[in-house]
Motif scaffolding. Sequence first.
Motif, PDB file in Angstrom:
ATOM      1  N   ALA A 134       0.495  -0.774 -11.505  1.00 32.85           N
ATOM      2  CA  ALA A 134       1.796  -0.979 -10.872  1.00 32.85           C
ATOM      3  C   ALA A 134       2.413   0.350 -10.463  1.00 32.85           C
ATOM      4  N   ARG A 135       2.264   1.350 -11.333  1.00 34.87           N
ATOM      5  CA  ARG A 135       2.834   2.674 -11.040  1.00 34.87           C
ATOM      6  C   ARG A 135       2.159   3.295  -9.821  1.00 34.87           C
ATOM      7  N   LYS A 136       0.838   3.176  -9.736  1.00 34.34           N
ATOM      8  CA  LYS A 136       0.130   3.724  -8.570  1.00 34.34           C
ATOM      9  C   LYS A 136       0.562   3.027  -7.285  1.00 34.34           C
ATOM     10  N   VAL A 137       0.725   1.717  -7.333  1.00 32.77           N
ATOM     11  CA  VAL A 137       1.146   0.967  -6.153  1.00 32.77           C
ATOM     12  C   VAL A 137       2.561   1.377  -5.743  1.00 32.77           C
ATOM     13  N   LEU A 138       3.463   1.466  -6.714  1.00 36.30           N
ATOM     14  CA  LEU A 138       4.846   1.824  -6.414  1.00 36.30           C
ATOM     15  C   LEU A 138       4.995   3.242  -5.886  1.00 36.30           C
ATOM     16  N   CYS A 139       4.012   4.106  -6.166  1.00 36.63           N
ATOM     17  CA  CYS A 139       4.132   5.517  -5.787  1.00 36.63           C
ATOM     18  C   CYS A 139       3.273   5.907  -4.586  1.00 36.63           C
ATOM     19  N   LEU A 140       2.726   4.940  -3.879  1.00 34.77           N
ATOM     20  CA  LEU A 140       2.009   5.240  -2.639  1.00 34.77           C
ATOM     21  C   LEU A 140       2.990   5.726  -1.576  1.00 34.77           C
ATOM     22  N   LYS A 141       2.526   6.668  -0.744  1.00 36.76           N
ATOM     23  CA  LYS A 141       3.365   7.191   0.335  1.00 36.76           C
ATOM     24  C   LYS A 141       2.577   7.228   1.640  1.00 36.76           C
ATOM     25  N   GLU A 142       3.281   7.021   2.737  1.00 31.47           N
ATOM     26  CA  GLU A 142       2.705   7.276   4.056  1.00 31.47           C
ATOM     27  C   GLU A 142       3.524   8.401   4.665  1.00 31.47           C
ATOM     28  N   ASN A 167       7.926   6.781   0.911  1.00 32.49           N
ATOM     29  CA  ASN A 167       7.347   5.902  -0.094  1.00 32.49           C
ATOM     30  C   ASN A 167       7.018   4.552   0.547  1.00 32.49           C
ATOM     31  N   CYS A 168       5.881   3.976   0.180  1.00 33.34           N
ATOM     32  CA  CYS A 168       5.427   2.737   0.819  1.00 33.34           C
ATOM     33  C   CYS A 168       6.328   1.542   0.513  1.00 33.34           C
ATOM     34  N   ALA A 182      -0.636  -0.091   6.835  1.00 33.27           N
ATOM     35  CA  ALA A 182      -1.504   0.830   6.095  1.00 33.27           C
ATOM     36  C   ALA A 182      -1.065   0.925   4.640  1.00 33.27           C
ATOM     37  N   CYS A 183       0.233   0.858   4.408  1.00 34.45           N
ATOM     38  CA  CYS A 183       0.760   0.930   3.039  1.00 34.45           C
ATOM     39  C   CYS A 183       0.251  -0.223   2.181  1.00 34.45           C
ATOM     40  N   LEU A 184       0.328  -1.433   2.709  1.00 33.01           N
ATOM     41  CA  LEU A 184      -0.094  -2.572   1.898  1.00 33.01           C
ATOM     42  C   LEU A 184      -1.610  -2.679   1.822  1.00 33.01           C
ATOM     43  N   LYS A 185      -2.320  -2.154   2.810  1.00 31.81           N
ATOM     44  CA  LYS A 185      -3.784  -2.064   2.703  1.00 31.81           C
ATOM     45  C   LYS A 185      -4.148  -1.131   1.547  1.00 31.81           C
ATOM     46  N   ALA A 186      -3.437  -0.025   1.439  1.00 30.34           N
ATOM     47  CA  ALA A 186      -3.683   0.912   0.344  1.00 30.34           C
ATOM     48  C   ALA A 186      -3.342   0.276  -0.999  1.00 30.34           C
ATOM     49  N   GLY A 201     -11.427  -2.291   0.725  1.00 32.55           N
ATOM     50  CA  GLY A 201     -11.296  -1.412  -0.428  1.00 32.55           C
ATOM     51  C   GLY A 201     -11.066   0.052  -0.110  1.00 32.55           C
ATOM     52  N   THR A 202     -10.949   0.392   1.157  1.00 39.40           N
ATOM     53  CA  THR A 202     -10.719   1.797   1.529  1.00 39.40           C
ATOM     54  C   THR A 202      -9.221   2.061   1.678  1.00 39.40           C
ATOM     55  N   THR A 203      -8.848   3.323   1.523  1.00 44.10           N
ATOM     56  CA  THR A 203      -7.452   3.723   1.669  1.00 44.10           C
ATOM     57  C   THR A 203      -7.270   4.463   2.987  1.00 44.10           C
ATOM     58  N   PRO A 204      -6.338   4.036   3.825  1.00 43.58           N
ATOM     59  CA  PRO A 204      -6.098   4.719   5.098  1.00 43.58           C
ATOM     60  C   PRO A 204      -5.813   6.205   4.885  1.00 43.58           C
ATOM     61  N   SER A 205      -6.249   7.022   5.825  1.00 42.50           N
ATOM     62  CA  SER A 205      -6.112   8.476   5.694  1.00 42.50           C
ATOM     63  C   SER A 205      -4.654   8.937   5.697  1.00 42.50           C
ATOM     64  N   THR A 206      -3.760   8.086   6.180  1.00 38.29           N
ATOM     65  CA  THR A 206      -2.343   8.461   6.242  1.00 38.29           C
ATOM     66  C   THR A 206      -1.626   8.268   4.906  1.00 38.29           C
ATOM     67  N   ILE A 207      -2.313   7.659   3.935  1.00 37.63           N
ATOM     68  CA  ILE A 207      -1.686   7.306   2.663  1.00 37.63           C
ATOM     69  C   ILE A 207      -2.040   8.316   1.579  1.00 37.63           C
ATOM     70  N   SER A 208      -1.057   8.667   0.774  1.00 36.73           N
ATOM     71  CA  SER A 208      -1.276   9.570  -0.355  1.00 36.73           C
ATOM     72  C   SER A 208      -0.636   8.991  -1.613  1.00 36.73           C
TER      73      SER A 208
END
Length: 257
Positions: free
Chosen positions: A119-127, A131-132, A172-176, A207-214
């Motif tokens: 949950a923490r990783k999902v909440l802390c994704l950024k594009e 923040n996503c 891209a955020c929700l794909k990540a 299962g891949t993470t878009p390059s714009t997401i960190s």
Amino acid sequence: MLRAFTITIALAAYVSAQSVSATCKQTLSSVALNADAAACLNPLALLPIVTGNASTPIVPTVENWLNGFCSAPACSNETIAQIVTNVTTGCAGDLSSTGLDASSAGGVTTLIQQYFPTARKVLCLKEGNTNCVVQTLNNIETSISGTLTLQNVVSLLTNPGAILTPNITCTACLKAAYSVIVEDVPSVAESFGPTVQSQCNANFTDGTTPSTISQSAVNKTATAGSSNANNNSAVVSGVGYVLTAFVAGLTGFTLLA
């Protein structure tokens, strides 16, 4: 992720609006004064939502909270267990309508300890610099042509179809976010994979993470007993309310992710 997060916000509004028993108030004060819980959850930042009225905008507060939450060390399993046990025991009567009570503390603790890192990783994704979760909430505001408030967040829960559209869910955020869940809890991801594919496309669930997401979550776990307590009595009850909602919201994440 989106549905679970809106439930967390709705629970915060619900908890803050209730008449809390004396026993629960004492429990919440104790939890709020626990420096370890405050240090890893950054609950004080959510006070504007908890103490606001139905028309209070939520996005600025959520953004401020996530900035602090993601830059803080993660809660240890010990801290999570303490929060769940204290809240479900001391506020059993107040929380009965949410399905949380002292008898369920062990199971809830195990679930939250298992899924909190995800949950923490999902909440802390950024594009980029955004923040996503904040980006998704901004997209919802665009979709409804208005500001998200406590009142309409609760109403959206009764009509999720109004916001579950491709321009909101297929980003891209929700794909990540989906990719994080695929990696951490594949059995959960598989349960809603076909639905996601039908709305977005097959590549969305590869299962891949878009390059714009960190990832902005600090890779560190707080050590119990290492923080200094905040004894500001003016904020104790509010912090306790947020922690109660957060416990219930994280439980919702484990059930709805």
